[in-house]
Design a protein around this motif. Structure first.
Motif, PDB file in Angstrom:
ATOM      1  N   LYS A  62      77.702  50.012  94.548  1.00  0.00           N
ATOM      2  CA  LYS A  62      76.249  50.148  94.632  1.00  0.00           C
ATOM      3  C   LYS A  62      75.843  50.386  96.084  1.00  0.00           C
ATOM      4  CE  LYS A  62      74.999  49.329  90.297  1.00  0.00           C
ATOM      5  NZ  LYS A  62      76.298  49.160  89.667  1.00  0.00           N
ATOM      6  N   THR A  63      74.714  51.087  96.277  1.00  0.00           N
ATOM      7  CA  THR A  63      74.192  51.293  97.625  1.00  0.00           C
ATOM      8  C   THR A  63      73.162  50.207  97.917  1.00  0.00           C
ATOM      9  OG1 THR A  63      72.592  52.862  96.702  1.00  0.00           O
ATOM     10  CG2 THR A  63      74.581  53.770  97.690  1.00  0.00           C
ATOM     11  N   VAL A  64      73.330  49.547  99.051  1.00  0.00           N
ATOM     12  CA  VAL A  64      72.510  48.394  99.415  1.00  0.00           C
ATOM     13  C   VAL A  64      71.944  48.602 100.812  1.00  0.00           C
ATOM     14  CG1 VAL A  64      72.487  45.905  99.847  1.00  0.00           C
ATOM     15  CG2 VAL A  64      73.856  46.833  97.960  1.00  0.00           C
ATOM     16  N   LEU A  65      70.643  48.432 100.934  1.00  0.00           N
ATOM     17  CA  LEU A  65      69.955  48.545 102.223  1.00  0.00           C
ATOM     18  C   LEU A  65      69.355  47.190 102.558  1.00  0.00           C
ATOM     19  CD1 LEU A  65      68.659  50.213 104.574  1.00  0.00           C
ATOM     20  CD2 LEU A  65      66.768  50.703 102.999  1.00  0.00           C
ATOM     21  N   ASP A 130      70.318  51.435  95.728  1.00  0.00           N
ATOM     22  CA  ASP A 130      70.192  50.771  94.436  1.00  0.00           C
ATOM     23  C   ASP A 130      69.479  49.435  94.615  1.00  0.00           C
ATOM     24  OD1 ASP A 130      71.680  52.685  92.804  1.00  0.00           O
ATOM     25  OD2 ASP A 130      73.449  51.997  93.909  1.00  0.00           O
ATOM     26  N   TYR A 131      69.762  48.787  95.760  1.00  0.00           N
ATOM     27  CA  TYR A 131      69.137  47.511  96.076  1.00  0.00           C
ATOM     28  C   TYR A 131      68.629  47.521  97.512  1.00  0.00           C
ATOM     29  CZ  TYR A 131      71.453  45.658  91.919  1.00  0.00           C
ATOM     30  OH  TYR A 131      71.868  45.443  90.628  1.00  0.00           O
ATOM     31  N   ILE A 132      67.467  46.938  97.715  1.00  0.00           N
ATOM     32  CA  ILE A 132      66.971  46.628  99.055  1.00  0.00           C
ATOM     33  C   ILE A 132      66.893  45.114  99.156  1.00  0.00           C
ATOM     34  CG2 ILE A 132      64.992  46.733 100.629  1.00  0.00           C
ATOM     35  CD1 ILE A 132      64.374  49.493  99.582  1.00  0.00           C
ATOM     36  N   LEU A 133      67.498  44.563 100.201  1.00  0.00           N
ATOM     37  CA  LEU A 133      67.523  43.125 100.417  1.00  0.00           C
ATOM     38  C   LEU A 133      66.665  42.782 101.638  1.00  0.00           C
ATOM     39  CD1 LEU A 133      71.355  42.454  99.941  1.00  0.00           C
ATOM     40  CD2 LEU A 133      69.551  42.437  98.200  1.00  0.00           C
ATOM     41  N   ILE A 134      65.823  41.761 101.476  1.00  0.00           N
ATOM     42  CA  ILE A 134      64.931  41.318 102.548  1.00  0.00           C
ATOM     43  C   ILE A 134      64.898  39.796 102.511  1.00  0.00           C
ATOM     44  CG2 ILE A 134      62.611  41.514 103.544  1.00  0.00           C
ATOM     45  CD1 ILE A 134      62.203  43.812 101.409  1.00  0.00           C
ATOM     46  N   SER A 135      64.997  39.165 103.671  1.00  0.00           N
ATOM     47  CA  SER A 135      64.940  37.706 103.687  1.00  0.00           C
ATOM     48  C   SER A 135      64.146  37.207 104.885  1.00  0.00           C
ATOM     49  CB  SER A 135      66.362  37.121 103.726  1.00  0.00           C
ATOM     50  OG  SER A 135      66.298  35.716 103.700  1.00  0.00           O
ATOM     51  N   PRO A 157      62.769  55.338  92.524  1.00  0.00           N
ATOM     52  CA  PRO A 157      62.294  54.777  91.246  1.00  0.00           C
ATOM     53  C   PRO A 157      63.248  53.753  90.632  1.00  0.00           C
ATOM     54  CG  PRO A 157      61.883  57.129  91.312  1.00  0.00           C
ATOM     55  CD  PRO A 157      62.699  56.811  92.538  1.00  0.00           C
ATOM     56  N   HIS A 158      64.556  53.904  90.889  1.00  0.00           N
ATOM     57  CA  HIS A 158      65.536  52.995  90.299  1.00  0.00           C
ATOM     58  C   HIS A 158      65.829  51.777  91.170  1.00  0.00           C
ATOM     59  CE1 HIS A 158      68.088  55.193  93.146  1.00  0.00           C
ATOM     60  NE2 HIS A 158      68.920  54.178  93.072  1.00  0.00           N
ATOM     61  N   THR A 159      65.299  51.750  92.373  1.00  0.00           N
ATOM     62  CA  THR A 159      65.647  50.698  93.339  1.00  0.00           C
ATOM     63  C   THR A 159      65.120  49.331  92.907  1.00  0.00           C
ATOM     64  OG1 THR A 159      65.602  52.306  95.160  1.00  0.00           O
ATOM     65  CG2 THR A 159      65.472  49.976  95.751  1.00  0.00           C
ATOM     66  N   MET A 210      62.165  36.863  95.000  1.00  0.00           N
ATOM     67  CA  MET A 210      61.269  37.729  94.250  1.00  0.00           C
ATOM     68  C   MET A 210      61.942  39.082  94.009  1.00  0.00           C
ATOM     69  SD  MET A 210      58.942  35.443  94.191  1.00  0.00           S
ATOM     70  CE  MET A 210      57.632  36.321  93.325  1.00  0.00           C
ATOM     71  N   LYS A 211      61.662  39.648  92.855  1.00  0.00           N
ATOM     72  CA  LYS A 211      62.210  40.960  92.474  1.00  0.00           C
ATOM     73  C   LYS A 211      61.056  41.959  92.347  1.00  0.00           C
ATOM     74  CE  LYS A 211      64.688  43.130  88.601  1.00  0.00           C
ATOM     75  NZ  LYS A 211      65.338  42.849  87.296  1.00  0.00           N
ATOM     76  N   PHE A 212      61.178  43.095  93.062  1.00  0.00           N
ATOM     77  CA  PHE A 212      60.164  44.149  93.017  1.00  0.00           C
ATOM     78  C   PHE A 212      60.769  45.398  92.391  1.00  0.00           C
ATOM     79  CE2 PHE A 212      59.001  42.476  97.537  1.00  0.00           C
ATOM     80  CZ  PHE A 212      58.515  41.293  97.008  1.00  0.00           C
ATOM     81  N   THR A 213      60.055  45.997  91.460  1.00  0.00           N
ATOM     82  CA  THR A 213      60.435  47.296  90.914  1.00  0.00           C
ATOM     83  C   THR A 213      59.214  48.186  90.930  1.00  0.00           C
ATOM     84  OG1 THR A 213      60.039  46.466  88.668  1.00  0.00           O
ATOM     85  CG2 THR A 213      62.308  46.442  89.462  1.00  0.00           C
ATOM     86  N   LYS A 214      59.407  49.448  91.263  1.00  0.00           N
ATOM     87  CA  LYS A 214      58.276  50.355  91.443  1.00  0.00           C
ATOM     88  C   LYS A 214      57.543  50.630  90.131  1.00  0.00           C
ATOM     89  CE  LYS A 214      58.257  53.090  95.576  1.00  0.00           C
ATOM     90  NZ  LYS A 214      58.385  54.430  96.200  1.00  0.00           N
TER      91      LYS A 214
END
Length: 216
Positions: A62-65, A130-135, A157-159, A210-214
């Motif tokens: 998976k691609t992770v930012l 695929d995922y954006i991680l923020i903390s 759209p899938h992130t 928290m989980k965000f989807t567009k």
């Protein structure tokens, strides 16, 4: 934080995966809030090992930012599960992120790179996450809108965006959190990850994932 970090300014925080693999994430004794590993990052990192992620196997390829990566802890842990990772922060954090990549490269089974990303820029990374991680990035009033704009700009759209933060009641922190979610909810569906889905040990009533989807 000085770009030429000296050994005496750094100290490691050990992170042990549930399967026993051990990482050393170096922190800086001198610098801004991004120089240390906060508890909210550890809670989110352990969530990446949960059943929701098939004990980490879901991250394979998976691609992770990671935004506001600081030490790069989250992204490095994702890379040990085989993810293709880009960790980003301001230029001042780049040396520490690079140190932590080097210190843990033997445990990394995916790919990882560190890049400079200023939320006030309009840069579009050549990275489809695929995922954006923020903390714990909801900290300064002047950075709230740029952070939301950056999440919007870099999300596909899938992130799936996963944001962990410690609930703070001092000063203007509650207002910053409210403002952040007012902006996020304009373009994202927001749900909270229940504690029952998180790690059995690494969770806390005052740390939220928290989980965000567009929105379409």
């Amino acid at each position: 934080m000085a770009a030429n970090l000296r050994d005496e300014q750094l100290f490691p925080r050990e992170f042990v995966r549930n399967d026993g693999l051990t990482l050393n994430i170096y922190q800086a004794s001198i610098g801004d809030v991004g120089c240390v590993v906060w508890d909210a990052a550890l809670v989110l990192a352990k969530y990446l090992e949960s059943a929701d992620f098939l004990n980490g196997r879901l991250l394979q390829d998976k691609t992770v930012l990671e935004l506001g990566a600081g030490t790069g802890c989250l992204g490095i842990i994702a890379a040990t599960f085989g993810a293709k990772v880009c960790i980003t922060d301001l230029e001042s954090c780049l040396p520490l992120m690079q140190i932590n990549i080097r210190e843990n490269e033997e445990q990394i089974t995916g790919q990882i790179e560190a890049q400079i990303l200023d939320w006030n820029s309009h840069e579009k990374l050549t990275f489809r996450p695929d995922y954006i991680l923020i903390s714990d990035c909801i900290y300064y009033s002047e950075s709230v809108k740029p952070l939301v704009d950056t999440i919007n700009r870099l999300s596909e759209p899938h992130t799936i965006v996963l944001c962990s933060y410690e609930e703070r009641t001092s000063g203007n922190k509650p207002e910053l959190q409210r403002h952040f979610y007012e902006l996020i909810e304009k373009t994202f569906h927001v749900t909270e990850i229940p504690q029952n889905n998180q790690d059995d040990f690494y969770h806390s009533s005052d740390i939220h994932i928290m989980k965000f989807t567009k929105k379409t």
